[in-house]
Write a protein that holds these residues in place. Structure first.
Motif, PDB file in Angstrom:
ATOM      1  N   ALA A 219       0.832  -1.211   0.000  1.00  0.00           N
ATOM      2  CA  ALA A 219       0.000   0.000   0.000  1.00  0.00           C
ATOM      3  C   ALA A 219       0.862   1.255   0.000  1.00  0.00           C
ATOM      4  O   ALA A 219       0.387   2.352  -0.312  1.00  0.00           O
ATOM      5  CB  ALA A 219      -0.926  -0.005   1.212  1.00  0.00           C
ATOM      6  N   TRP A 220       2.124   1.086   0.343  1.00  0.00           N
ATOM      7  CA  TRP A 220       3.092   2.192   0.342  1.00  0.00           C
ATOM      8  C   TRP A 220       3.609   2.405  -1.079  1.00  0.00           C
ATOM      9  O   TRP A 220       3.977   1.468  -1.763  1.00  0.00           O
ATOM     10  CB  TRP A 220       4.242   1.856   1.292  1.00  0.00           C
ATOM     11  N   ARG A 221       3.627   3.622  -1.535  1.00  0.00           N
ATOM     12  CA  ARG A 221       4.063   3.927  -2.903  1.00  0.00           C
ATOM     13  C   ARG A 221       5.278   4.857  -2.867  1.00  0.00           C
ATOM     14  O   ARG A 221       5.149   6.067  -2.644  1.00  0.00           O
ATOM     15  CB  ARG A 221       2.936   4.601  -3.693  1.00  0.00           C
ATOM     16  N   PRO A 222       6.481   4.297  -3.051  1.00  0.00           N
ATOM     17  CA  PRO A 222       7.669   5.152  -3.028  1.00  0.00           C
ATOM     18  C   PRO A 222       7.811   5.935  -4.332  1.00  0.00           C
ATOM     19  O   PRO A 222       7.288   5.534  -5.385  1.00  0.00           O
ATOM     20  CB  PRO A 222       8.807   4.139  -2.885  1.00  0.00           C
ATOM     21  N   SER A 223       8.508   7.025  -4.254  1.00  0.00           N
ATOM     22  CA  SER A 223       8.805   7.778  -5.467  1.00  0.00           C
ATOM     23  C   SER A 223       9.799   6.984  -6.309  1.00  0.00           C
ATOM     24  O   SER A 223      10.434   6.044  -5.820  1.00  0.00           O
ATOM     25  CB  SER A 223       9.413   9.142  -5.109  1.00  0.00           C
ATOM     26  N   ALA A 224       9.933   7.344  -7.587  1.00  0.00           N
ATOM     27  CA  ALA A 224      10.849   6.625  -8.478  1.00  0.00           C
ATOM     28  C   ALA A 224      12.281   6.688  -7.951  1.00  0.00           C
ATOM     29  O   ALA A 224      13.030   5.703  -8.031  1.00  0.00           O
ATOM     30  CB  ALA A 224      10.774   7.220  -9.887  1.00  0.00           C
ATOM     31  N   GLN A 225      12.654   7.820  -7.391  1.00  0.00           N
ATOM     32  CA  GLN A 225      14.017   7.987  -6.876  1.00  0.00           C
ATOM     33  C   GLN A 225      14.256   7.089  -5.662  1.00  0.00           C
ATOM     34  O   GLN A 225      15.295   6.426  -5.570  1.00  0.00           O
ATOM     35  CB  GLN A 225      14.252   9.445  -6.497  1.00  0.00           C
ATOM     36  N   VAL A 226      13.289   7.069  -4.758  1.00  0.00           N
ATOM     37  CA  VAL A 226      13.424   6.234  -3.567  1.00  0.00           C
ATOM     38  C   VAL A 226      13.446   4.758  -3.956  1.00  0.00           C
ATOM     39  O   VAL A 226      14.249   3.971  -3.438  1.00  0.00           O
ATOM     40  CB  VAL A 226      12.267   6.512  -2.582  1.00  0.00           C
ATOM     41  N   ALA A 227      12.589   4.368  -4.877  1.00  0.00           N
ATOM     42  CA  ALA A 227      12.549   2.974  -5.324  1.00  0.00           C
ATOM     43  C   ALA A 227      13.877   2.553  -5.926  1.00  0.00           C
ATOM     44  O   ALA A 227      14.355   1.427  -5.704  1.00  0.00           O
ATOM     45  CB  ALA A 227      11.417   2.779  -6.323  1.00  0.00           C
ATOM     46  N   GLU A 228      14.479   3.431  -6.693  1.00  0.00           N
ATOM     47  CA  GLU A 228      15.768   3.125  -7.311  1.00  0.00           C
ATOM     48  C   GLU A 228      16.848   2.932  -6.263  1.00  0.00           C
ATOM     49  O   GLU A 228      17.685   2.017  -6.358  1.00  0.00           O
ATOM     50  CB  GLU A 228      16.164   4.248  -8.267  1.00  0.00           C
ATOM     51  N   GLU A 229      16.838   3.757  -5.249  1.00  0.00           N
ATOM     52  CA  GLU A 229      17.824   3.618  -4.176  1.00  0.00           C
ATOM     53  C   GLU A 229      17.626   2.314  -3.413  1.00  0.00           C
ATOM     54  O   GLU A 229      18.600   1.614  -3.083  1.00  0.00           O
ATOM     55  CB  GLU A 229      17.717   4.810  -3.222  1.00  0.00           C
TER      56      GLU A 229
END
Length: 344
Positions: A291-301
């Protein structure tokens, strides 16, 4: 008076420990002790010079409850209306306040491990009731009991955790119990897998993490919990997942959870052969995380951390999706519903 005084105190201590056997310190025991105490007081009033050896004239059955509490002058309660009032307003399953205070005093002054276990067991049972939870806290009992988390005897530590678990159902008590979270986590890490010590510690953490007030204390414990999940039996898996579900229900904890190190073998639990009680909670845990949706930058990290929970369970490269598809045909309708929730 020196030697006789010491003997009398030791006799009273042993008699007090007789109270601890089972739940015998409640109303029924009070009536037995009270009647015996009144008989003794009348006898003393008639002849103040009666020797202690003569006070054993009453014949009782060996091993009976009365035999255990005979000679218990120190535990004779306040006579009259005050005692009756106490009984009326308290559950007969509860110990009297003076009992709680005396038992805590015994713990403070020291007893052998078997007596310590019996005292902790009795206090733990008493702590199932709100009135006693408050009294034990007011008598500084939480700190007295928690000291036994470091006792060398395994059974003493188990009974300590059980007592703290009941005390932890009280919000005010949690403010004191939270101090001992590092020691509880240490017990989980250092104890044998599937042991009663681990189970008792996890139960305590479950109660402590029901609300989000103290969940931050477990930020660094997610890796430990995930590691335990893949090596423990069903009972411990369920208890471990109860803690993880509690933590994952708090949005403020998600960042720390997804960065935790996770064993790749955790994915093997997403299987029809996994116990339904375990699988259902595991799906709930993952559903909370997805249910948590990280930003593209956070997901990449997060993706760069090979053994991180995000990479293992939540990333597009994870095996999760394929395993969820297989679970759609699970015979348990509730598990099917959880799978559908995770996949949407």
């Amino acid at each position: 008076m020196g030697d006789s005084g010491v003997v009398a105190r030791l006799g009273n201590m042993k008699a007090l420990l007789g109270i601890v056997a089972g739940a015998g310190a409640s109303y029924g025991l009070y009536k037995l002790i009270s009647r015996e105490g009144k008989r003794r007081n009348k006898k003393k009033a008639a002849n103040e010079t009666v020797k202690s050896s003569q006070q054993e004239e009453v014949k009782v059955q060996p091993g009976s409850l009365l035999a255990k509490v005979s000679g218990l002058d120190v535990v004779c309660f306040r006579p009259g209306e005050a005692v009756a009032d106490d009984i009326i307003h308290q559950s007969p399953n509860n110990l009297e306040p003076q009992h709680l205070n005396m038992l805590l005093s015994c713990l403070r002054t020291g007893t052998d491990p078997s007596d310590t276990c019996r005292i902790l067991l009795t206090l733990g049972n008493a702590a199932a009731f709100t009135v006693n939870q408050n009294l034990i806290r007011e008598f500084d009992g939480i700190h007295i009991i928690s000291a036994f988390l470091s006792d060398p005897a395994t059974e003493v530590k188990i009974q300590t955790l059980n007592a703290l678990n009941n005390l932890c159902m009280n919000i005010q008590n949690q403010e004191q119990i939270k101090i001992f979270v590092p020691r509880v986590l240490e017990l989980i890490e250092m104890s044998p897998v599937n042991s009663e010590l681990q189970l008792g510690a996890l139960r305590l953490l479950t109660n402590l993490s029901v609300t989000d007030k103290h969940q931050h204390l477990l930020k660094g414990a997610v890796t430990l919990l995930l590691s335990l999940l893949v090596v423990s039996n069903e009972t411990l898996q369920v208890q471990t997942l109860k803690v993880l579900v509690n933590l994952s229900s708090n949005p403020d904890m998600i960042d720390d959870i997804v960065q935790a190190q996770a064993p790749a073998s955790v994915m093997l639990l997403f299987d029809k052969r996994t116990a339904p009680a375990v699988l259902l909670r595991l799906l709930t845990f993952v559903g909370n995380l997805k249910a948590w949706r990280p930003s593209a930058q956070v997901a990449e990290e997060l993706r760069r951390k090979q053994d991180g929970l995000f990479r293992v369970m939540l990333d597009e490269s994870s095996q999760l999706h394929g395993r969820l598809l297989q679970l759609l045909s699970h015979p348990d309708a509730e598990i099917q519903a959880q799978v559908a929730r995770v996949m949407t």
